[in-house]
Design an enzyme around this catalytic site. Sequence first.
Site, PDB file in Angstrom:
ATOM      1  N   GLN A   1     -18.533   9.641   4.291  1.00  0.00           N
ATOM      2  CA  GLN A   1     -17.311  10.471   5.042  1.00  0.00           C
ATOM      3  C   GLN A   1     -17.045  11.473   4.637  1.00  0.00           C
ATOM      4  O   GLN A   1     -16.641  12.464   5.299  1.00  0.00           O
ATOM      5  CB  GLN A   1     -15.932   9.133   4.894  1.00  0.00           C
ATOM      6  CG  GLN A   1     -16.023   7.998   5.575  1.00  0.00           C
ATOM      7  CD  GLN A   1     -14.860   6.948   5.642  1.00  0.00           C
ATOM      8  OE1 GLN A   1     -14.057   7.303   4.547  1.00  0.00           O
ATOM      9  NE2 GLN A   1     -14.652   6.046   6.511  1.00  0.00           N
TER      10      GLN A   1
ATOM     11  N   ASP B   1     -10.967   8.039  -5.610  1.00  0.00           N
ATOM     12  CA  ASP B   1     -10.242   6.768  -5.682  1.00  0.00           C
ATOM     13  C   ASP B   1      -8.611   7.292  -5.403  1.00  0.00           C
ATOM     14  O   ASP B   1      -8.143   7.781  -6.535  1.00  0.00           O
ATOM     15  CB  ASP B   1     -10.356   5.922  -6.764  1.00  0.00           C
ATOM     16  CG  ASP B   1      -9.649   4.322  -6.485  1.00  0.00           C
ATOM     17  OD1 ASP B   1      -8.887   4.495  -5.767  1.00  0.00           O
ATOM     18  OD2 ASP B   1     -10.342   3.736  -7.010  1.00  0.00           O
ATOM     19  N   ALA B   2      -7.994   6.970  -4.299  1.00  0.00           N
ATOM     20  CA  ALA B   2      -6.677   7.287  -3.947  1.00  0.00           C
ATOM     21  C   ALA B   2      -5.673   6.486  -5.038  1.00  0.00           C
ATOM     22  O   ALA B   2      -4.544   6.908  -5.083  1.00  0.00           O
ATOM     23  CB  ALA B   2      -6.284   7.031  -2.683  1.00  0.00           C
TER      24      ALA B   2
ATOM     25  N   GLU C   1      -3.245   4.357   7.399  1.00  0.00           N
ATOM     26  CA  GLU C   1      -3.944   3.123   7.800  1.00  0.00           C
ATOM     27  C   GLU C   1      -5.012   3.008   6.580  1.00  0.00           C
ATOM     28  O   GLU C   1      -6.152   2.242   6.930  1.00  0.00           O
ATOM     29  CB  GLU C   1      -4.699   3.374   9.129  1.00  0.00           C
ATOM     30  CG  GLU C   1      -4.207   1.919   9.941  1.00  0.00           C
ATOM     31  CD  GLU C   1      -4.660   2.348  11.488  1.00  0.00           C
ATOM     32  OE1 GLU C   1      -4.029   2.986  12.136  1.00  0.00           O
ATOM     33  OE2 GLU C   1      -6.010   1.666  11.805  1.00  0.00           O
TER      34      GLU C   1
ATOM     35  N   HIS D   1      -6.433  -1.335   2.084  1.00  0.00           N
ATOM     36  CA  HIS D   1      -7.595  -1.319   1.575  1.00  0.00           C
ATOM     37  C   HIS D   1      -7.560  -1.219   0.138  1.00  0.00           C
ATOM     38  O   HIS D   1      -8.137  -1.086  -0.809  1.00  0.00           O
ATOM     39  CB  HIS D   1      -8.973  -0.160   1.773  1.00  0.00           C
ATOM     40  CG  HIS D   1      -9.477  -0.008   3.148  1.00  0.00           C
ATOM     41  ND1 HIS D   1      -9.909  -1.268   3.853  1.00  0.00           N
ATOM     42  CD2 HIS D   1      -9.175   0.837   4.155  1.00  0.00           C
ATOM     43  CE1 HIS D   1     -10.284  -0.782   5.040  1.00  0.00           C
ATOM     44  NE2 HIS D   1      -9.917   0.379   5.244  1.00  0.00           N
TER      45      HIS D   1
HETATM   46  N1  SAH Z   1      -6.944   7.860   7.762  1.00  0.00           N
HETATM   47  C1  SAH Z   1      -8.262   8.267   8.412  1.00  0.00           C
HETATM   48  C2  SAH Z   1      -9.007   6.924   7.883  1.00  0.00           C
HETATM   49  C3  SAH Z   1      -8.201   5.514   7.971  1.00  0.00           C
HETATM   50  S1  SAH Z   1      -9.626   4.187   7.689  1.00  0.00           S
HETATM   51  C4  SAH Z   1      -7.870   8.089   9.807  1.00  0.00           C
HETATM   52  O1  SAH Z   1      -6.654   7.710  10.076  1.00  0.00           O
HETATM   53  O2  SAH Z   1      -8.705   8.526  10.575  1.00  0.00           O
HETATM   54  C5  SAH Z   1      -9.261   3.854   5.827  1.00  0.00           C
HETATM   55  C6  SAH Z   1      -9.908   4.850   4.940  1.00  0.00           C
HETATM   56  O3  SAH Z   1      -9.276   4.638   3.457  1.00  0.00           O
HETATM   57  C7  SAH Z   1     -11.271   5.197   4.954  1.00  0.00           C
HETATM   58  O4  SAH Z   1     -11.543   6.486   4.931  1.00  0.00           O
HETATM   59  C8  SAH Z   1     -11.601   4.517   3.635  1.00  0.00           C
HETATM   60  O5  SAH Z   1     -12.726   5.227   2.949  1.00  0.00           O
HETATM   61  C9  SAH Z   1     -10.327   5.070   2.723  1.00  0.00           C
HETATM   62  N2  SAH Z   1     -10.004   4.176   1.435  1.00  0.00           N
HETATM   63  C10 SAH Z   1     -10.048   2.928   1.360  1.00  0.00           C
HETATM   64  N3  SAH Z   1     -10.081   2.549   0.021  1.00  0.00           N
HETATM   65  C11 SAH Z   1      -9.940   3.747  -0.615  1.00  0.00           C
HETATM   66  C12 SAH Z   1      -9.540   4.327  -1.902  1.00  0.00           C
HETATM   67  N4  SAH Z   1      -9.275   3.222  -2.989  1.00  0.00           N
HETATM   68  N5  SAH Z   1      -9.567   5.662  -2.357  1.00  0.00           N
HETATM   69  C13 SAH Z   1      -9.842   6.355  -1.227  1.00  0.00           C
HETATM   70  N6  SAH Z   1      -9.894   6.187   0.132  1.00  0.00           N
HETATM   71  C14 SAH Z   1      -9.959   4.722   0.276  1.00  0.00           C
END
Ligand code: SAH
Length: 294
Positions: free
Chosen positions: A101, A124-125, A142, A146
């Site tokens: 991504q 990592d967020a 969204e 996760h």
């Molecule tokens: N905000 C974007 C993507 C939503 S999908 C949009 O609206 O288009 C969820 C996103 O969260 C994906 O990019 C996934 O890789 C990311 N994600 C999931 N867990 C994560 C984490 N621990 N740290 C960073 N990104 C994460």
Amino acid sequence: MTSPSAPPPTSDQVTDYYSALGPLLRMAWGDNLHFGYWEGPSDGSSPQEATDRFTDVLVERLGVGAGCRVLDAGCGIGSPALRVAGSTGAEVVGITISRQQVDQAVELAERAGMSDRVRFELKDAMDTGFAAESFDAVLAFESIVHMDRPTALREWKRVLKPGGRIVLTDTFPLGDSVRQPGDTVGDVASMASLEDYPGLLADAGLELEELKDVTEHTKFTFTRVIDGILRCRKDFEREHGMTVEEVLEAMKPAHPQASQAAGFGASPQVGCLIAVAHKPVSPGPGARRPGRGS
Ligand code: SAH
């Protein structure tokens, strides 16, 4: 699977999930990996229009402008970050846990001629490594689904300047749903509870400004994703040499109910909320003068 404290998915699980789903979703839905926002059942907006509209609904709440720095936590392939930067003039740093991504997002930014103001990084967020108080606002569109929510919220509070806002969306089970708050969705996501959100934000030291159920606007998403998949099915299969069923099969390790979630079985009863909160501004010296009541 109903444990509210189920561990968040690993970066490999999230990456594999989006690698499997990504090409199909992009063709069927577009570059925004989030719900669409429609005015009502007769609103015939396309997926692109409806998903961009949802971004705009959040941008209004971010309250940023030129000179501000925004963190897009879980940025997907960068489409919302580009829209935020384009409409506000702010600088945006998008982070995702998927290398693929990041590469796609960097490419989109270059194509849009916005690489000077919109940057993407593999991070990592829940543990970004960014300096404390280095962002004016955090957008989490969204993506918290996760993550371990308390950990993510504390980290975003840490990187925010005092007074800075968090604007996020999350999912929750609808009242008539068989799902429960905390239910996992496959191994990759979990749902929250609307009622628990004020406490969740308060526990992270954030002050709630707005909590809004927007399901009436987003509930059309699932059927329209299916319409999109059916519409592009032939082109997808020709271009990628695999069937839609094979894509769903590939998603199964992370998301065992993928075929149902995609609407081929039960219709998912998932609500969507927007939460807006800010980091409190700590009272400076003199905010409460001694001797003037208690
Ligand atoms: N905000 C974007 C993507 C939503 S999908 C949009 O609206 O288009 C969820 C996103 O969260 C994906 O990019 C996934 O890789 C990311 N994600 C999931 N867990 C994560 C984490 N621990 N740290 C960073 N990104 C994460």
